[in-house]
Design an enzyme around this catalytic site. Structure first.
Site, short mmCIF file in Angstrom:
data_model
loop_
_atom_site.label_atom_id
_atom_site.label_comp_id
_atom_site.label_asym_id
_atom_site.label_seq_id
_atom_site.Cartn_x
_atom_site.Cartn_y
_atom_site.Cartn_z
N HIS A 93 -4.32 -2.84 13.85
CA HIS A 93 -4.72 -1.44 13.71
C HIS A 93 -4.61 -1.03 12.25
O HIS A 93 -4.04 -1.73 11.42
CB HIS A 93 -3.80 -0.53 14.54
N ASP A 112 -3.41 2.60 10.00
CA ASP A 112 -2.70 3.87 10.21
C ASP A 112 -3.63 5.03 9.87
O ASP A 112 -4.33 4.98 8.85
CB ASP A 112 -1.45 3.94 9.35
N HIS A 148 -3.24 -4.05 9.98
CA HIS A 148 -2.02 -4.83 10.06
C HIS A 148 -1.56 -4.95 11.51
O HIS A 148 -2.10 -4.28 12.39
CB HIS A 148 -0.92 -4.19 9.20
N ARG A 199 13.90 -7.68 15.53
CA ARG A 199 13.43 -7.01 14.31
C ARG A 199 13.37 -5.51 14.57
O ARG A 199 12.90 -5.10 15.63
CB ARG A 199 12.06 -7.54 13.90
#
Length: 345
Positions: free
Chosen positions: A207, A209, A266, A276
């Site tokens: 996607h 942002d 990304h 994470r």
């Protein structure tokens, strides 16, 4: 670029490369020139010596870990995400799924506390920690946006930062938690296979942002990958650095710069053995802000690439689409609307 590793039957490749690094202790002229170049070529850069206190960063990471370690029934009290609040697996309203849990807040202090107050006894402390983090990271975002304004030669170098500092700014803060997945210890990040053995295990899918810029930091566990600006079948892993922030251009900044700066695509890949957690600040304008190419970005050779739109309009369109959709294409000046999507607003 080196170290091409394999991947999907679709010929997707993972390629090692370095992300541009900006040291904010450099002379300002040097830093802003390299910043603009990084945003033009990659749509992302890494910032070191950023000035956000280590204690502020450690506090939000600690509180985030505490929250995600709560029983599921307690965490769900902060949800379901609509879109704000606690979510797990499901991303958005259109069937997108990821291997993660997350918390998404509006940066309004009251909004943060209201989301947390029924989930944990330490809700007030958690909300204070988030607010402290937002204050520092918002300032960093505005400093970077002003440097970009200078580097782009804008008459008003605070054009971008004023949108973020607006009292009605729609900025958000998000905590993403990616549990480790079972797997052979010899497997490497970026080639973790799904059950169908066709590609990496996705924590958060491909996607861009939608906001102006994004400031992201994570723990020492890698997972972020960006799409190569030169080949959409190539993904570049971003080396983790818990002391740094990664700054990426959003759709609104691409539109305001008439396409000169690139909104980077990304995704996040799940690690085999380590969890994470990333913390993301989305710097956004107010809902009524009109987004359009700035006069300095428009020339005879480079006419208006995007039609004007309000941030509220863009958000409504965004929530009607799949995660991977290239939303900005729907706002091109010469876009021929044969789908009816733009008539949703």
């Amino acid at each position: 670029m080196v170290a091409i590793t394999s991947v999907k039957e679709s010929r997707e490749r993972v390629v090692s490369s370095d992300i541009p690094e900006i040291d904010l202790q450099w002379k300002r002229d040097k830093a802003r020139k390299l910043m603009v170049r990084a945003c033009e070529e990659f749509g992302i850069f890494k910032v070191i010596n950023h000035g956000v206190p280590k204690e502020i960063i450690e506090n939000i990471e600690k509180e985030g870990k505490n929250f995600f370690s709560l029983p599921t029934s307690d965490k769900q009290k902060a949800g379901p995400p609509n879109p704000l609040g606690y979510g797990s697996k499901q991303i958005g309203y259109n069937g997108d799924m990821g291997d993660l849990e997350y918390l998404l807040f509006h940066t309004n202090p009251t909004s943060i506390y209201q989301r947390l107050r029924t989930t944990t006894k330490d809700a007030f402390k958690f909300s204070c920690v988030v607010n402290d983090y937002v204050d520092k990271v918002r300032k960093l975002a505005c400093d970077l946006l002003e440097m970009l304004g200078e580097g782009l030669g804008l008459e008003d170098t605070k054009t971008f930062s004023k949108l973020v500092m607006d009292a009605e700014s729609d900025s958000l803060v998000r905590l993403n938690y990616y549990p480790c997945c079972e797997g052979n210890s010899k497997e490497k990040l970026g080639i973790i296979k799904k059950k169908d053995d066709k590609g990496p295990r996705i924590g958060f899918g491909d996607h861009s942002d939608p906001q102006i810029i994004t400031l992201l930091r994570s723990n020492e566990v890698e997972g972020l990958q960006i799409q190569s600006p030169w080949d959409s079948s190539v993904w570049i892993p971003v080396k983790s650095d818990a002391s740094a922030f990664f700054i990426n251009v959003g759709d609104a900044l691409q539109a305001m710069t008439n396409g000169r700066l690139t909104s980077v695509r990304h995704r996040a890949i799940v690690n085999t053995q380590k969890t994470r957690m990333s913390t993301i600040f989305f710097a956004s304008p107010s809902l009524q802000t009109l987004i359009s190419p700035l006069p300095e970005m428009v020339t005879h050779e480079k006419p208006h690439k995007y039609r004007p739109y309000t941030w509220a309009e863009y958000k409504r369109i965004m929530y009607s689409l799949k995660l991977a959709t290239n939303r900005l294409e729907l706002f091109l000046s010469d876009y021929n609307d044969n789908t009816g999507l733009l008539r949703l607003v």
